[in-house]
Scaffold this active site. Sequence first.
Site, short mmCIF file in Angstrom:
data_model
loop_
_atom_site.label_atom_id
_atom_site.label_comp_id
_atom_site.label_asym_id
_atom_site.label_seq_id
_atom_site.Cartn_x
_atom_site.Cartn_y
_atom_site.Cartn_z
N GLU A 39 51.38 38.09 73.49
CA GLU A 39 50.09 37.39 72.70
C GLU A 39 49.88 35.81 73.46
O GLU A 39 48.64 35.63 73.50
CB GLU A 39 50.56 37.35 71.21
CG GLU A 39 49.34 36.64 70.53
CD GLU A 39 49.87 36.02 68.80
OE1 GLU A 39 49.36 35.30 68.52
OE2 GLU A 39 51.18 36.65 68.50
N ASP A 43 46.27 35.12 75.32
CA ASP A 43 45.38 34.28 74.78
C ASP A 43 44.75 33.52 75.87
O ASP A 43 43.39 33.24 75.99
CB ASP A 43 45.89 33.36 73.89
CG ASP A 43 44.93 32.14 73.28
OD1 ASP A 43 43.82 32.70 72.38
OD2 ASP A 43 45.23 31.06 73.46
N ASP A 112 46.02 39.50 67.23
CA ASP A 112 47.49 39.47 67.98
C ASP A 112 47.31 40.52 68.86
O ASP A 112 47.92 40.43 70.12
CB ASP A 112 48.62 39.30 67.16
CG ASP A 112 48.75 37.93 66.18
OD1 ASP A 112 47.76 36.79 66.55
OD2 ASP A 112 49.05 37.88 65.26
N GLU A 115 45.14 40.47 71.94
CA GLU A 115 45.67 39.45 72.87
C GLU A 115 47.06 40.18 73.57
O GLU A 115 47.16 39.91 75.24
CB GLU A 115 45.99 38.23 72.35
CG GLU A 115 44.73 37.62 71.86
CD GLU A 115 45.21 36.17 71.04
OE1 GLU A 115 43.97 35.30 70.75
OE2 GLU A 115 46.22 36.14 70.50
#
Length: 237
Positions: A39, A43, A112, A115
């Site tokens: 995650e 991002d 989440d 990502e």
Amino acid sequence: MNAKKIEEKIGYTFRDGALLERAFTHASANARDNYQNLEFLGDSVLGFIVSRRLYDAYADTDEGGLTKMRASVVSERPLAAAIDRLGISGELITGENERKSGVSDHSSVKCDLFESLTAAIYLDGGLEEAERFVLDVLSDEIAAAAESAKRLDAKSRVNEYAMKKGISAEYREEKRTGAPHMPEFTFSLLLGGVVAGRGSGASKREAQQAAAEEALKALAAGKKQKNDPRCPIVSRR
């Protein structure tokens, strides 16, 4: 977790199935090998892909506008909505209590998951595959963000108009009312030295945007002053 179903939904087949499984593993199911680090990476990868897309497609937009556009795409709500469209949140691997409480239905968890999945694709297939996935799934959000930013940033549109016409665009504060902790500002917009719009707001920027929006409405309606056809005139000051 049904790996085949996920791969069919996202349009990508993993060489390393363990990466896909990790991307769908919640911390409640495995305290060590879960999606949290993915995650974190996802991002950054997601932010880069969307930033480059916006930069390439809207090169004339200023930094502030591009930042707003990106934020409206790589935020919780649109990413969660993308996972919903793919229909894969139910494949999340969780602990028993979290499964019963429906943790996979939480928007933050879906965000989440998007990502972590982006990172997994990046690590498995490279940036090109990650970019293809992100731009395909988020194409509508990117287009909507660009259109929204264009509509909302009236000041930029006024500046563009003024530059094309070779006239000045100036904002003047007319008054400030209200209590110190709740002020209201009123600004006028002068195009070519003539008032073309007025607006009020809780901040100077908000009031200036409102003035610019009024001027743009006058432009769209074709309101012109007889002795200065270059710009719409609300009134003289």
